[in-house]
Design a protein around this motif. Structure first.
Motif, PDB file in Angstrom:
ATOM      1  N   ALA A   1      69.076  93.373 -32.225  1.00 39.10           N
ATOM      2  CA  ALA A   1      70.055  92.568 -31.597  1.00 39.10           C
ATOM      3  C   ALA A   1      71.823  93.113 -32.165  1.00 39.10           C
ATOM      4  N   VAL A   2      71.571  93.176 -33.508  1.00 41.19           N
ATOM      5  CA  VAL A   2      72.765  93.626 -34.230  1.00 41.19           C
ATOM      6  C   VAL A   2      73.218  95.066 -33.735  1.00 41.19           C
ATOM      7  N   LEU A   3      72.327  95.722 -33.788  1.00 43.25           N
ATOM      8  CA  LEU A   3      72.684  97.313 -32.932  1.00 43.25           C
ATOM      9  C   LEU A   3      72.915  97.176 -31.427  1.00 43.25           C
ATOM     10  N   ALA A   4      72.160  96.591 -30.576  1.00 39.16           N
ATOM     11  CA  ALA A   4      72.597  96.321 -29.521  1.00 39.16           C
ATOM     12  C   ALA A   4      73.979  95.626 -29.188  1.00 39.16           C
ATOM     13  N   TRP A   5      74.355  94.965 -30.147  1.00 38.08           N
ATOM     14  CA  TRP A   5      75.803  94.329 -29.895  1.00 38.08           C
ATOM     15  C   TRP A   5      76.809  95.252 -30.093  1.00 38.08           C
TER      16      TRP A   5
ATOM     17  N   ARG B   1      70.274  88.271 -26.093  1.00 39.34           N
ATOM     18  CA  ARG B   1      69.617  86.972 -26.269  1.00 39.34           C
ATOM     19  C   ARG B   1      68.123  87.216 -26.456  1.00 39.34           C
ATOM     20  N   TYR B   2      67.451  88.018 -25.324  1.00 45.57           N
ATOM     21  CA  TYR B   2      66.047  88.065 -25.644  1.00 45.57           C
ATOM     22  C   TYR B   2      65.742  88.665 -27.019  1.00 45.57           C
ATOM     23  N   LEU B   3      66.422  89.442 -27.729  1.00 43.41           N
ATOM     24  CA  LEU B   3      66.124  89.982 -29.107  1.00 43.41           C
ATOM     25  C   LEU B   3      66.079  88.681 -30.006  1.00 43.41           C
ATOM     26  N   ILE B   4      67.271  88.102 -29.797  1.00 47.35           N
ATOM     27  CA  ILE B   4      67.434  87.053 -30.922  1.00 47.35           C
ATOM     28  C   ILE B   4      66.373  85.781 -30.721  1.00 47.35           C
ATOM     29  N   LEU B   5      65.942  85.595 -29.548  1.00 44.91           N
ATOM     30  CA  LEU B   5      64.641  84.547 -29.144  1.00 44.91           C
ATOM     31  C   LEU B   5      63.505  85.234 -29.878  1.00 44.91           C
ATOM     32  N   HIS B   6      63.371  86.470 -29.767  1.00 47.51           N
ATOM     33  CA  HIS B   6      62.204  87.213 -30.489  1.00 47.51           C
ATOM     34  C   HIS B   6      62.184  87.726 -31.961  1.00 47.51           C
TER      35      HIS B   6
ATOM     36  N   PRO C   1      64.676  84.421 -49.128  1.00 46.28           N
ATOM     37  CA  PRO C   1      64.188  85.745 -48.934  1.00 46.28           C
ATOM     38  C   PRO C   1      63.914  86.516 -47.605  1.00 46.28           C
ATOM     39  N   ASP C   2      63.698  85.477 -46.501  1.00 50.70           N
ATOM     40  CA  ASP C   2      63.147  85.993 -45.440  1.00 50.70           C
ATOM     41  C   ASP C   2      64.420  85.646 -44.291  1.00 50.70           C
ATOM     42  N   CYS C   3      65.664  85.228 -44.644  1.00 46.28           N
ATOM     43  CA  CYS C   3      66.905  84.767 -43.794  1.00 46.28           C
ATOM     44  C   CYS C   3      67.445  86.218 -43.367  1.00 46.28           C
ATOM     45  N   LYS C   4      67.665  86.173 -42.074  1.00 52.51           N
ATOM     46  CA  LYS C   4      68.525  87.243 -41.262  1.00 52.51           C
ATOM     47  C   LYS C   4      69.519  86.764 -40.610  1.00 52.51           C
ATOM     48  N   LEU C   5      69.278  85.705 -39.703  1.00 55.96           N
ATOM     49  CA  LEU C   5      70.273  85.051 -38.720  1.00 55.96           C
ATOM     50  C   LEU C   5      70.482  83.626 -39.301  1.00 55.96           C
ATOM     51  N   VAL C   6      71.959  83.301 -39.292  1.00 59.36           N
ATOM     52  CA  VAL C   6      72.290  81.958 -39.372  1.00 59.36           C
ATOM     53  C   VAL C   6      72.837  81.415 -38.109  1.00 59.36           C
ATOM     54  N   VAL C   7      73.162  80.233 -37.962  1.00 59.40           N
ATOM     55  CA  VAL C   7      73.961  79.774 -36.940  1.00 59.40           C
ATOM     56  C   VAL C   7      74.944  78.580 -37.365  1.00 59.40           C
ATOM     57  N   LEU C   8      76.062  78.767 -36.925  1.00 59.43           N
ATOM     58  CA  LEU C   8      77.105  78.062 -37.516  1.00 59.43           C
ATOM     59  C   LEU C   8      77.665  76.970 -36.159  1.00 59.43           C
ATOM     60  N   HIS C   9      77.577  75.647 -36.693  1.00 58.47           N
ATOM     61  CA  HIS C   9      77.817  74.888 -35.510  1.00 58.47           C
ATOM     62  C   HIS C   9      78.479  73.523 -36.039  1.00 58.47           C
ATOM     63  N   ILE C  10      78.632  72.500 -35.108  1.00 59.14           N
ATOM     64  CA  ILE C  10      79.117  71.358 -35.533  1.00 59.14           C
ATOM     65  C   ILE C  10      78.165  70.245 -35.171  1.00 59.14           C
ATOM     66  N   ARG C  11      77.565  69.536 -35.951  1.00 57.79           N
ATOM     67  CA  ARG C  11      76.548  68.319 -35.474  1.00 57.79           C
ATOM     68  C   ARG C  11      77.431  67.107 -35.989  1.00 57.79           C
TER      69      ARG C  11
ATOM     70  N   ILE D   1      79.357  73.678 -29.557  1.00 62.37           N
ATOM     71  CA  ILE D   1      79.798  75.021 -30.001  1.00 62.37           C
ATOM     72  C   ILE D   1      79.121  75.709 -31.186  1.00 62.37           C
ATOM     73  N   TYR D   2      78.658  76.896 -31.050  1.00 67.36           N
ATOM     74  CA  TYR D   2      77.784  77.474 -32.132  1.00 67.36           C
ATOM     75  C   TYR D   2      78.068  79.021 -32.067  1.00 67.36           C
ATOM     76  N   GLN D   3      77.716  79.559 -33.175  1.00 71.89           N
ATOM     77  CA  GLN D   3      77.930  81.125 -33.063  1.00 71.89           C
ATOM     78  C   GLN D   3      76.696  81.441 -34.101  1.00 71.89           C
ATOM     79  N   PHE D   4      76.068  82.702 -33.637  1.00 71.75           N
ATOM     80  CA  PHE D   4      74.986  83.250 -34.531  1.00 71.75           C
ATOM     81  C   PHE D   4      75.799  84.153 -35.434  1.00 71.75           C
ATOM     82  N   ILE D   5      75.109  84.103 -36.577  1.00 73.38           N
ATOM     83  CA  ILE D   5      75.785  85.274 -37.589  1.00 73.38           C
ATOM     84  C   ILE D   5      74.590  85.821 -38.316  1.00 73.38           C
ATOM     85  N   SER D   6      74.601  87.247 -38.327  1.00 68.53           N
ATOM     86  CA  SER D   6      73.577  88.104 -39.273  1.00 68.53           C
ATOM     87  C   SER D   6      74.003  88.114 -40.461  1.00 68.53           C
TER      88      SER D   6
END
Length: 400
Positions: free
Chosen positions: A223-227, A212-217, A366-376, A301-306
């Motif tokens: 974060a992917v490696l740690a997971w 969580r700390y890595l994602i926030l920073h 070009p700079d995207c590494k992480l997206v969030v999937l959710h229902i809004r 409800i949401y999910q982070f996706i690399s």
């Protein structure tokens, strides 16, 4: 000014006061004499008597500590009396007493803590670090505070890992937590790497906190490696994304971890989430979302996706709805985690008495590494009532 003592009353008062003072002095002198005599003896009973007669004398405490140290071979009792000597006399014999205590039992954390703080005040930083290491190694409850002192003395992650922090999971976790609080991200990577090299067990919540700390920073790669390391260590391989599906637990068959790269949920006003084993599109259950009221902007409800930058992806999910009242409705949404740029948004998830698919494609920036999937819910805040079931999420890189 002269005071006359020539009256009978004054003479008697003066004599009585003198007698009281003399008696007290003689008693004190006698007590100290007896204590001195007893304290010079090598007998345990005499040493105890000296301490009893003159409890404020640090030297007698020190002598008693020496007896337990060298004669009785009782390090715990020796350390206790040495420590008492330190408490009584914070000046001339303090260092000597602590040195005796350390010699008596080099692993006693209470003694090491007193010694470390004394050496720190005296400016003997290297010696203080040595004693703080004893504290960290032998009293996990003091490890966090001891590490804070160590960091003030030597704010060098490599040096502290090499010389001070024991090769043990609980010590590494205390150090990791300290560095997280100080926002030292590069330092946390080194400590995490050391932690992963141990075989010690530890609570998963510390690992989840680190991700969580890595994602926030914005440290997505780390974060992917740690997971991945967490999954291997704790047997969570089913929670890893794959080339066939980047969405973890897309059919809700697994328990939701509510952390990392699995589904996460936050309680939202007027929204209720529940797993429904009686109605699903694939697998064994779906997620049922009940909306009932105003002020709703997200289902919670949401999910982070690399993801990779400049890459096109195909998204598919299934939904089913009950009677839905209110303007607008819920949508599947995929956004950049950090810029909030919307990459994909489905049509309204309404008017579906049977399972229907929502699908589409998008290309990352070009700079995207992480997206969030959710229902809004759009428009946000408008009242809405009804039920929505969602299931069978898939996200894959589009074939070129």
């Amino acid at each position: 000014m002269k005071i006359a003592f020539n009256t009978p009353v004054r003479k008697r008062v003066t004599v009585v006061l003198a007698a009281v003072i003399a008696t007290a002095y003689v008693g004190l002198t006698a007590s100290q004499f007896l204590a001195s005599w007893a304290g010079s003896s090598a007998e345990l009973s005499s040493l105890k008597r000296a301490v009893w007669l003159d409890p404020g004398n640090a030297e007698y405490r020190d002598h008693l500590g020496r007896y337990y140290d060298l004669v009785a071979r009782d390090p715990a009792s020796a350390a206790a009396h040495y420590n008492s000597a330190v408490q009584i006399n914070p000046h001339s014999r303090q260092t000597d007493a602590l040195e005796h205590a350390i010699q008596a039992d080099a692993t006693t954390p209470d003694v090491a803590w007193e010694a470390a703080n004394l050496y720190l005040v005296q400016g003997e930083n290297e010696t203080a670090l040595r004693e703080f290491r004893v504290v960290i190694a032998n009293d996990p409850s003091l490890a966090a505070v001891a590490l804070q002192f160590c960091w003030r003395i030597e704010p060098d992650v490599d040096a502290l890992l090499r010389d001070i922090v024991p090769v043990r999971a609980d010590a590494y976790i205390s150090f990791l937590t300290l560095l997280e609080s100080r926002q030292d991200t590069e330092g946390t990577k080194k400590v995490w790497s050391a932690l992963m090299r141990t075989r010690d067990s530890f609570e998963t919540r510390y690992a989840y906190d680190y991700v969580r700390y890595l994602i926030l920073h914005k440290e997505v790669d780390q974060a992917v490696l740690a997971w991945q390391q967490i999954a291997a260590r704790f047997g969570f391989s089913a929670y890893l994304p794959s080339s066939d599906n980047l969405v973890v637990n897309g059919n809700f068959n697994l328990a939701m971890l509510n952390t990392g790269f699995d589904w996460q949920y936050q309680k939202q006003s007027s929204v209720n989430l529940a797993l429904d084993p009686s109605d699903f599109h694939a697998g064994r259950r779906s997620l049922q979302i009940t909306f009932d009221g105003p002020g709703i902007s997200d289902a919670g409800i949401y999910q982070f996706i690399s993801v990779q930058s400049n890459t096109t992806y195909d998204f598919t999910a299934y939904y089913k709805s009950g009677e839905m009242e209110g303007a607008g409705g819920p949508h599947f949404t995929i956004q950049d985690m950090y810029t909030q740029a919307v990459y994909y948004e489905s049509d309204e998830l309404k008017d579906a008495g049977f399972w229907k698919s929502a699908n589409g494609e998008f290309t990352t920036s070009p700079d995207c590494k992480l997206v969030v999937l959710h229902i809004r819910r759009l428009p946000a805040g408008s009242p809405i009532r009804g039920k929505l079931w969602v299931d069978d999420f898939h996200l894959v890189k589009k074939a070129s």
